[in-house]
Design a protein around this motif. Structure first.
Motif, PDB file in Angstrom:
ATOM      1  N   ARG A  84      47.800  40.513  40.406  1.00 53.82           N
ATOM      2  CA  ARG A  84      49.105  40.273  39.801  1.00 53.82           C
ATOM      3  C   ARG A  84      50.010  39.407  40.658  1.00 53.82           C
ATOM      4  NH1 ARG A  84      49.702  46.607  39.303  1.00 53.82           N
ATOM      5  NH2 ARG A  84      48.578  46.251  41.277  1.00 53.82           N
ATOM      6  N   ASP A  85      49.842  39.484  41.981  1.00 55.31           N
ATOM      7  CA  ASP A  85      50.639  38.690  42.914  1.00 55.31           C
ATOM      8  C   ASP A  85      49.895  38.645  44.246  1.00 55.31           C
ATOM      9  OD1 ASP A  85      51.113  41.182  44.200  1.00 55.31           O
ATOM     10  OD2 ASP A  85      52.952  41.482  43.055  1.00 55.31           O
ATOM     11  N   GLY A  86      50.547  38.129  45.285  1.00 50.65           N
ATOM     12  CA  GLY A  86      49.894  37.988  46.578  1.00 50.65           C
ATOM     13  C   GLY A  86      49.583  39.309  47.274  1.00 50.65           C
ATOM     14  N   CYS A  87      50.213  40.388  46.825  1.00 48.06           N
ATOM     15  CA  CYS A  87      49.956  41.698  47.439  1.00 48.06           C
ATOM     16  C   CYS A  87      48.673  42.335  46.913  1.00 48.06           C
ATOM     17  CB  CYS A  87      51.137  42.636  47.188  1.00 48.06           C
ATOM     18  SG  CYS A  87      52.656  42.147  48.040  1.00 48.06           S
ATOM     19  N   ASP A  88      48.206  41.904  45.751  1.00 50.08           N
ATOM     20  CA  ASP A  88      46.927  42.397  45.238  1.00 50.08           C
ATOM     21  C   ASP A  88      45.800  41.676  45.968  1.00 50.08           C
ATOM     22  OD1 ASP A  88      48.105  44.140  43.522  1.00 50.08           O
ATOM     23  OD2 ASP A  88      47.510  43.118  41.678  1.00 50.08           O
ATOM     24  N   TYR A  89      44.742  42.393  46.278  1.00 53.12           N
ATOM     25  CA  TYR A  89      43.685  41.803  47.103  1.00 53.12           C
ATOM     26  C   TYR A  89      42.358  42.512  46.870  1.00 53.12           C
ATOM     27  CZ  TYR A  89      44.008  45.909  50.143  1.00 53.12           C
ATOM     28  OH  TYR A  89      43.976  47.186  50.618  1.00 53.12           O
ATOM     29  N   MET A  90      41.311  41.966  47.503  1.00 59.10           N
ATOM     30  CA  MET A  90      39.985  42.578  47.530  1.00 59.10           C
ATOM     31  C   MET A  90      39.555  42.652  48.985  1.00 59.10           C
ATOM     32  SD  MET A  90      37.304  43.620  45.563  1.00 59.10           S
ATOM     33  CE  MET A  90      37.260  42.686  44.025  1.00 59.10           C
ATOM     34  N   VAL A 110      34.246  33.001  38.386  1.00 58.37           N
ATOM     35  CA  VAL A 110      35.138  31.997  37.795  1.00 58.37           C
ATOM     36  C   VAL A 110      36.580  32.411  38.047  1.00 58.37           C
ATOM     37  CG1 VAL A 110      35.887  30.889  35.656  1.00 58.37           C
ATOM     38  CG2 VAL A 110      33.454  31.367  36.026  1.00 58.37           C
ATOM     39  N   SER A 111      37.385  31.486  38.561  1.00 59.14           N
ATOM     40  CA  SER A 111      38.786  31.771  38.894  1.00 59.14           C
ATOM     41  C   SER A 111      39.722  31.072  37.918  1.00 59.14           C
ATOM     42  CB  SER A 111      39.098  31.314  40.322  1.00 59.14           C
ATOM     43  OG  SER A 111      38.356  32.051  41.265  1.00 59.14           O
ATOM     44  N   LEU A 112      40.753  31.800  37.478  1.00 60.57           N
ATOM     45  CA  LEU A 112      41.763  31.276  36.565  1.00 60.57           C
ATOM     46  C   LEU A 112      43.136  31.675  37.083  1.00 60.57           C
ATOM     47  CD1 LEU A 112      40.054  32.524  33.267  1.00 60.57           C
ATOM     48  CD2 LEU A 112      39.892  30.214  34.220  1.00 60.57           C
ATOM     49  N   GLY A 113      44.098  30.763  36.980  1.00 61.81           N
ATOM     50  CA  GLY A 113      45.456  31.084  37.429  1.00 61.81           C
ATOM     51  C   GLY A 113      45.708  30.628  38.851  1.00 61.81           C
ATOM     52  N   GLU A 114      46.406  31.452  39.612  1.00 59.32           N
ATOM     53  CA  GLU A 114      46.836  31.106  40.972  1.00 59.32           C
ATOM     54  C   GLU A 114      45.643  30.887  41.918  1.00 59.32           C
ATOM     55  OE1 GLU A 114      48.886  29.682  43.169  1.00 59.32           O
ATOM     56  OE2 GLU A 114      50.483  31.094  42.605  1.00 59.32           O
ATOM     57  N   THR A 115      45.786  29.929  42.826  1.00 55.59           N
ATOM     58  CA  THR A 115      44.786  29.696  43.860  1.00 55.59           C
ATOM     59  C   THR A 115      44.872  30.788  44.922  1.00 55.59           C
ATOM     60  OG1 THR A 115      44.851  27.299  43.534  1.00 55.59           O
ATOM     61  CG2 THR A 115      44.010  28.091  45.658  1.00 55.59           C
ATOM     62  N   ARG A 116      43.713  31.331  45.303  1.00 51.17           N
ATOM     63  CA  ARG A 116      43.674  32.332  46.364  1.00 51.17           C
ATOM     64  C   ARG A 116      42.538  32.017  47.336  1.00 51.17           C
ATOM     65  NH1 ARG A 116      46.326  37.343  45.259  1.00 51.17           N
ATOM     66  NH2 ARG A 116      45.580  37.964  47.333  1.00 51.17           N
ATOM     67  N   LYS A 140      52.884  35.096  51.025  1.00 53.42           N
ATOM     68  CA  LYS A 140      53.459  33.982  50.283  1.00 53.42           C
ATOM     69  C   LYS A 140      53.576  34.337  48.798  1.00 53.42           C
ATOM     70  CE  LYS A 140      51.520  30.515  53.418  1.00 53.42           C
ATOM     71  NZ  LYS A 140      50.624  29.343  53.555  1.00 53.42           N
ATOM     72  N   PRO A 141      54.619  33.845  48.134  1.00 55.70           N
ATOM     73  CA  PRO A 141      54.752  34.126  46.701  1.00 55.70           C
ATOM     74  C   PRO A 141      53.546  33.590  45.930  1.00 55.70           C
ATOM     75  CG  PRO A 141      56.782  33.199  47.589  1.00 55.70           C
ATOM     76  CD  PRO A 141      55.747  33.047  48.654  1.00 55.70           C
ATOM     77  N   ARG A 142      52.962  34.433  45.098  1.00 56.63           N
ATOM     78  CA  ARG A 142      51.807  34.039  44.309  1.00 56.63           C
ATOM     79  C   ARG A 142      51.954  34.570  42.885  1.00 56.63           C
ATOM     80  NH1 ARG A 142      51.009  30.820  47.634  1.00 56.63           N
ATOM     81  NH2 ARG A 142      49.167  30.471  48.938  1.00 56.63           N
ATOM     82  N   ARG A 143      51.607  33.722  41.931  1.00 53.60           N
ATOM     83  CA  ARG A 143      51.562  34.164  40.538  1.00 53.60           C
ATOM     84  C   ARG A 143      50.221  34.867  40.287  1.00 53.60           C
ATOM     85  NH1 ARG A 143      53.379  28.975  40.455  1.00 53.60           N
ATOM     86  NH2 ARG A 143      51.343  28.219  39.729  1.00 53.60           N
ATOM     87  N   GLY A 144      49.968  35.228  39.044  1.00 50.72           N
ATOM     88  CA  GLY A 144      48.771  35.984  38.727  1.00 50.72           C
ATOM     89  C   GLY A 144      47.487  35.165  38.809  1.00 50.72           C
ATOM     90  N   ARG A 145      46.388  35.840  39.129  1.00 48.64           N
ATOM     91  CA  ARG A 145      45.065  35.225  39.160  1.00 48.64           C
ATOM     92  C   ARG A 145      44.077  36.170  38.483  1.00 48.64           C
ATOM     93  NH1 ARG A 145      40.547  36.072  42.969  1.00 48.64           N
ATOM     94  NH2 ARG A 145      39.059  34.350  42.712  1.00 48.64           N
ATOM     95  N   ILE A 146      43.241  35.611  37.621  1.00 48.52           N
ATOM     96  CA  ILE A 146      42.170  36.379  36.980  1.00 48.52           C
ATOM     97  C   ILE A 146      40.842  35.835  37.484  1.00 48.52           C
ATOM     98  CG2 ILE A 146      40.995  36.836  34.789  1.00 48.52           C
ATOM     99  CD1 ILE A 146      43.757  36.871  33.458  1.00 48.52           C
ATOM    100  N   ASN A 147      39.978  36.744  37.936  1.00 47.41           N
ATOM    101  CA  ASN A 147      38.668  36.374  38.466  1.00 47.41           C
ATOM    102  C   ASN A 147      37.583  37.101  37.687  1.00 47.41           C
ATOM    103  OD1 ASN A 147      36.581  37.272  41.102  1.00 47.41           O
ATOM    104  ND2 ASN A 147      36.795  35.166  40.422  1.00 47.41           N
ATOM    105  N   LEU A 148      36.640  36.343  37.151  1.00 45.71           N
ATOM    106  CA  LEU A 148      35.531  36.901  36.385  1.00 45.71           C
ATOM    107  C   LEU A 148      34.264  36.785  37.212  1.00 45.71           C
ATOM    108  CD1 LEU A 148      37.286  34.722  34.353  1.00 45.71           C
ATOM    109  CD2 LEU A 148      36.186  36.222  32.688  1.00 45.71           C
ATOM    110  N   THR A 149      33.601  37.902  37.493  1.00 49.83           N
ATOM    111  CA  THR A 149      32.357  37.874  38.261  1.00 49.83           C
ATOM    112  C   THR A 149      31.218  38.360  37.368  1.00 49.83           C
ATOM    113  OG1 THR A 149      32.879  40.059  39.199  1.00 49.83           O
ATOM    114  CG2 THR A 149      33.431  38.127  40.519  1.00 49.83           C
ATOM    115  N   TYR A 150      30.434  37.392  36.905  1.00 48.78           N
ATOM    116  CA  TYR A 150      29.307  37.690  36.024  1.00 48.78           C
ATOM    117  C   TYR A 150      28.102  38.104  36.844  1.00 48.78           C
ATOM    118  CZ  TYR A 150      31.879  35.781  32.090  1.00 48.78           C
ATOM    119  OH  TYR A 150      32.817  35.574  31.109  1.00 48.78           O
TER     120      TYR A 150
END
Length: 202
Positions: free
Chosen positions: A112-118, A137-143, A185-195
């Motif tokens: 959801r933002d830069g505080c979310d992580y793996m 596959v990555s969509l949205g903010e660069t991480r 750093k401020p980050r917008r949302g990112r969606i990551n799909l791992t097939y």
């Protein structure tokens, strides 16, 4: 040492004698990646579930959804199977063409933002087999995405931009860990799909 400057061109990357990556920084054009992000964000049923880490139950620092033919278990958490919507099936087919692998499941993570992580981990569950191929596959903010060799501690780093695809294969999950670290750093949302392909649940 940051090495993402080595990986700005598409192609195959040999991590070691048995581990490899396929890197496509422009797998989808930006406008299409944006459309996919909006569709997936509003289509999937997101959840934030507790996982067991170091003997403690903690809420995952991100949202997720699991779609495919089989259940999936990791960190003491079992995800029941849920059918793939059309948008995930379409992306799956395109990943299969490029990676020359077959997939029957996808784990979708929503940062959801830069505080979310793996955190540091390996996708080495038994049901994935000894040499799983995983297309991310990555969509949205660069991480940032960092790989670290278990013995030598050598690191490889990527900037996973919107529309990029990174495929991990060979014995990457045996010899390397990976992480998406948090950032102040401020980050917008990112969606990551791992097939991935679930071979067996036993």
């Amino acid at each position: 040492m940051h090495q993402q400057d080595l990986f700005d061109q598409p192609g195959r990357i040999e991590l070691d004698d048995e581990s490899w990556l396929l890197w496509y920084p422009e797998f989808y054009p930006l406008h299409h990646a944006t459309d996919l992000y909006d569709c997936i964000e509003n289509t999937l049923a997101w959840s934030q579930l507790p996982v067991t880490m170091f003997g403690r139950k903690l809420l995952q620092p991100r949202l997720q959804a699991w779609h495919g033919d089989h259940e999936y278990t990791y960190s003491g958490l079992t995800l029941p199977p849920s059918p793939m919507p059309d948008v995930l099936n379409e992306i799956k087919s395109e990943c299969e063409k490029v990676s020359q692998a077959t997939f029957n499941s996808v784990l979708v993570n929503y940062y959801r933002d830069g505080c979310d992580y793996m955190g540091w981990h390996q996708d080495n569950e038994k049901e994935l087999g000894e040499t799983p191929v995983i297309a991310s596959v990555s969509l949205g903010e660069t991480r940032r995405f960092v790989l670290r060799h278990l013995k030598t501690k050598e690191k490889k780093e990527f900037e996973l931009n919107s529309g990029s695809m990174l495929v991990m294969g060979g014995r990457t999950q045996t010899f390397w860990q990976h992480t998406v670290p948090k950032t102040a750093k401020p980050r917008r949302g990112r969606i990551n799909l791992t097939y991935r392909k679930i071979i067996s649940n036993h």
